[in-house]
Write an enzyme that holds these catalytic residues in place. Structure first.
Site, PDB file in Angstrom:
ATOM      1  N   ASP A  14       0.896  -1.303  -0.117  1.00  0.00           N
ATOM      2  CA  ASP A  14      -0.059   0.092  -0.059  1.00  0.00           C
ATOM      3  C   ASP A  14       0.890   1.243   0.106  1.00  0.00           C
ATOM      4  O   ASP A  14       0.339   2.383   0.594  1.00  0.00           O
ATOM      5  CB  ASP A  14      -1.045   0.176   1.023  1.00  0.00           C
ATOM      6  N   GLY A  43      -4.311  -4.976  -3.779  1.00  0.00           N
ATOM      7  CA  GLY A  43      -5.123  -3.819  -4.392  1.00  0.00           C
ATOM      8  C   GLY A  43      -4.330  -2.807  -4.683  1.00  0.00           C
ATOM      9  O   GLY A  43      -3.873  -2.000  -3.914  1.00  0.00           O
ATOM     10  N   HIS A  44      -4.700  -2.301  -5.793  1.00  0.00           N
ATOM     11  CA  HIS A  44      -3.752  -1.081  -6.560  1.00  0.00           C
ATOM     12  C   HIS A  44      -4.778  -0.163  -6.541  1.00  0.00           C
ATOM     13  O   HIS A  44      -5.461  -0.435  -7.595  1.00  0.00           O
ATOM     14  CB  HIS A  44      -3.025  -1.432  -7.890  1.00  0.00           C
ATOM     15  N   THR A  45      -4.749   0.893  -6.053  1.00  0.00           N
ATOM     16  CA  THR A  45      -5.656   1.956  -6.257  1.00  0.00           C
ATOM     17  C   THR A  45      -5.076   2.966  -7.314  1.00  0.00           C
ATOM     18  O   THR A  45      -4.011   3.559  -7.102  1.00  0.00           O
ATOM     19  CB  THR A  45      -5.958   2.859  -4.957  1.00  0.00           C
ATOM     20  N   GLN A 175       2.428  -6.516  -2.597  1.00  0.00           N
ATOM     21  CA  GLN A 175       2.745  -6.620  -1.220  1.00  0.00           C
ATOM     22  C   GLN A 175       3.977  -5.690  -0.892  1.00  0.00           C
ATOM     23  O   GLN A 175       4.326  -5.048  -1.574  1.00  0.00           O
ATOM     24  CB  GLN A 175       2.731  -7.839  -0.802  1.00  0.00           C
ATOM     25  N   GLY A 250     -11.115  -3.346   2.784  1.00  0.00           N
ATOM     26  CA  GLY A 250     -11.629  -2.039   3.527  1.00  0.00           C
ATOM     27  C   GLY A 250     -11.277  -2.105   4.830  1.00  0.00           C
ATOM     28  O   GLY A 250     -11.923  -1.208   5.625  1.00  0.00           O
ATOM     29  N   LYS A 279       2.896  10.351   0.215  1.00  0.00           N
ATOM     30  CA  LYS A 279       2.112  11.077   1.387  1.00  0.00           C
ATOM     31  C   LYS A 279       2.683  11.829   2.396  1.00  0.00           C
ATOM     32  O   LYS A 279       2.338  12.078   3.545  1.00  0.00           O
ATOM     33  CB  LYS A 279       1.439   9.917   2.128  1.00  0.00           C
TER      34      LYS A 279
HETATM   35  P1  IMP Z   1      -2.310 -13.024   2.611  1.00  0.00           P
HETATM   36  O1  IMP Z   1      -1.546 -12.367   1.656  1.00  0.00           O
HETATM   37  O2  IMP Z   1      -3.782 -12.760   2.078  1.00  0.00           O
HETATM   38  O3  IMP Z   1      -2.402 -14.254   2.942  1.00  0.00           O
HETATM   39  O4  IMP Z   1      -2.282 -12.087   3.910  1.00  0.00           O
HETATM   40  C1  IMP Z   1      -1.183 -12.131   4.869  1.00  0.00           C
HETATM   41  C2  IMP Z   1      -0.866 -10.717   5.205  1.00  0.00           C
HETATM   42  O5  IMP Z   1      -0.599  -9.851   4.082  1.00  0.00           O
HETATM   43  C3  IMP Z   1      -2.142  -9.999   6.031  1.00  0.00           C
HETATM   44  O6  IMP Z   1      -1.286  -9.190   7.071  1.00  0.00           O
HETATM   45  C4  IMP Z   1      -2.383  -9.115   4.941  1.00  0.00           C
HETATM   46  O7  IMP Z   1      -3.173  -8.073   5.447  1.00  0.00           O
HETATM   47  C5  IMP Z   1      -1.228  -8.655   4.200  1.00  0.00           C
HETATM   48  N1  IMP Z   1      -1.594  -8.277   2.757  1.00  0.00           N
HETATM   49  C6  IMP Z   1      -1.568  -9.103   1.728  1.00  0.00           C
HETATM   50  N2  IMP Z   1      -1.703  -8.601   0.617  1.00  0.00           N
HETATM   51  C7  IMP Z   1      -1.579  -7.251   1.010  1.00  0.00           C
HETATM   52  C8  IMP Z   1      -1.720  -6.026   0.085  1.00  0.00           C
HETATM   53  O8  IMP Z   1      -1.962  -6.076  -1.170  1.00  0.00           O
HETATM   54  N3  IMP Z   1      -1.525  -4.784   0.805  1.00  0.00           N
HETATM   55  C9  IMP Z   1      -1.270  -4.733   2.398  1.00  0.00           C
HETATM   56  N4  IMP Z   1      -1.175  -5.742   3.016  1.00  0.00           N
HETATM   57  C10 IMP Z   1      -1.482  -7.031   2.423  1.00  0.00           C
HETATM   58 MG    MG Z   2      -2.656  -2.060  -1.798  1.00  0.00          MG
END
Ligand code: IMP
Ligand code: MG
Length: 333
Positions: A14, A43-45, A175, A250, A279
């Site tokens: 993010d 999630g890419h905004t 990530q 969300g 930011k």
């Molecule tokens: P998972 O990737 O869904 O298995 O989640 C593992 C950890 O990575 C959790 O703490 C999620 O909230 C975090 N996480 C996974 N994808 C993202 C992302 O795109 N942005 C921020 N945190 C992420």
């Molecule tokens: Mg994101």
């Protein structure tokens, strides 16, 4: 000849990878954009021509008609992928013949979602990401070429990247370093490799890499079940002003001051050549300039002093001040 630039997140995701990718694609010098890890947990905004888009699988090249590849290091949810294409088309983005999937990328199956962190210990996105990677490494996974609906999108990454024609690839990660399966705070991590090395695993030779763009925020955020946010109402303010709520789930993101030591570690490990810290306007509105260095909180009298401190620290990693960019929440860099 292959030339490649890599975008990598230096914190917990993010940090505006999508925005940086969007900005670099706008210059129009890439023949391909390649997503190299992760699944629809990402999630890419992206704000494009005044409209807000949230993408999960498809890299940012698509907004400029640059062929956009979901690499073999990714896992893909076919149903969500097809919905994403529909969403892009409805938003006026032409996708026909521009989106590709590495034929041997693994697939997230419906059963994976039910198996994803059922006790909620890690606080995953419940998108089936972890179980899909588990099956990949247990060698019982399903690959994209086994799913008939994906047939129109399939490519062989070797043939595309090593055809002998000139290709210039922007590699877009998902990530971040703090969530990397090996470098992150296990088990509070994702199930893929989030470092710049992960781009190379998709068939990008190391000697083709020119720039590694490390992206971070001027403060940190994290989503998941590890305790991350100190008890200070200032962080609720940062969350509100910075709109720190997950693009995929969300969920409110926990906030904290920048950890400069972690940032430098990520810069070192990822071989970063250019840094974007985003930011700035959020901290400006909050009116506090703070970061952690060697476990101790440091305060700065002004924005300029904090910027100067960060820029000085990055010099130790051969990053010249002209290659450190500070950007705002709403603007592009
Ligand atoms: P998972 O990737 O869904 O298995 O989640 C593992 C950890 O990575 C959790 O703490 C999620 O909230 C975090 N996480 C996974 N994808 C993202 C992302 O795109 N942005 C921020 N945190 C992420
Ligand atoms: Mg994101």
């Amino acid at each position: 000849m292959i030339r490649a630039d890599i975008i990598v997140d230096l914190q917990y995701g993010d940090c505006a990878k999508g925005k940086v990718a969007h900005h670099l694609c706008k210059k129009g010098k890439y023949t391909h954009v390649l997503r190299y890890n992760g699944g629809c947990n990402a999630g890419h905004t992206i704000y494009h021509e005044g409209k807000k888009f949230v993408t999960h699988h498809v890299p940012a090249g698509i907004f400029f008609g640059v062929p956009s590849i979901i690499g073999l290091g990714c896992v893909l949810d076919p149903e969500k992928f097809l919905l994403e294409i529909e969403m892009l088309e409805q938003g006026g983005v032409a996708t026909e013949g521009k989106i590709f999937i590495a034929r041997n990328a693994h697939v997230i199956l419906p059963k994976h979602k039910g198996e994803d962190d059922p006790e909620g210990i890690i606080g995953t996105t419940k998108s089936g990401n972890g179980p899909a990677y588990r099956d990949k490494y247990a060698r019982v996974g399903v690959r994209a070429f086994e799913v008939p609906e994906l047939a129109p999108f399939l490519i062989d990454l070797y043939e595309v990247l090593h055809s002998g024609k000139d290709v210039s690839v922007l590699c877009e990660g998902a990530q971040g370093f703090g969530l990397d399966i090996d470098w992150g705070d296990y088990p509070y991590v994702t199930s893929s490799h989030c470092t710049s090395a992960s781009a190379l695993l998709n068939g990008i030779p190391w000697k083709s890499v020119r720039k590694v763009w490390g992206v971070a925020k001027i403060y940190e955020t994290y989503v998941g079940h590890k305790e991350f946010e100190p008890k200070d109402p200032i962080f609720a303010k940062i969350r509100e002003i910075g709109e720190e709520f997950g693009a995929t789930t969300g969920r409110p993101r926990q906030c904290n001051w920048l950890n400069i030591d972690l940032l430098c570690k990520a810069v070192a490990v990822n071989g970063v050549t250019h840094v974007v810290l985003s930011k700035m306007d959020v901290l400006r509105e909050v009116g506090r300039w703070k970061l952690y260095s060697k476990g101790v909180m440091q305060r700065f009298a002004s924005e300029d002093r904090m910027k100067k401190y960060i820029t000085e620290r990055l010099k130790a990693y051969s990053i010249a001040p002209k290659n450190v960019f500070f950007s705002e929440h709403k603007d592009s860099i």
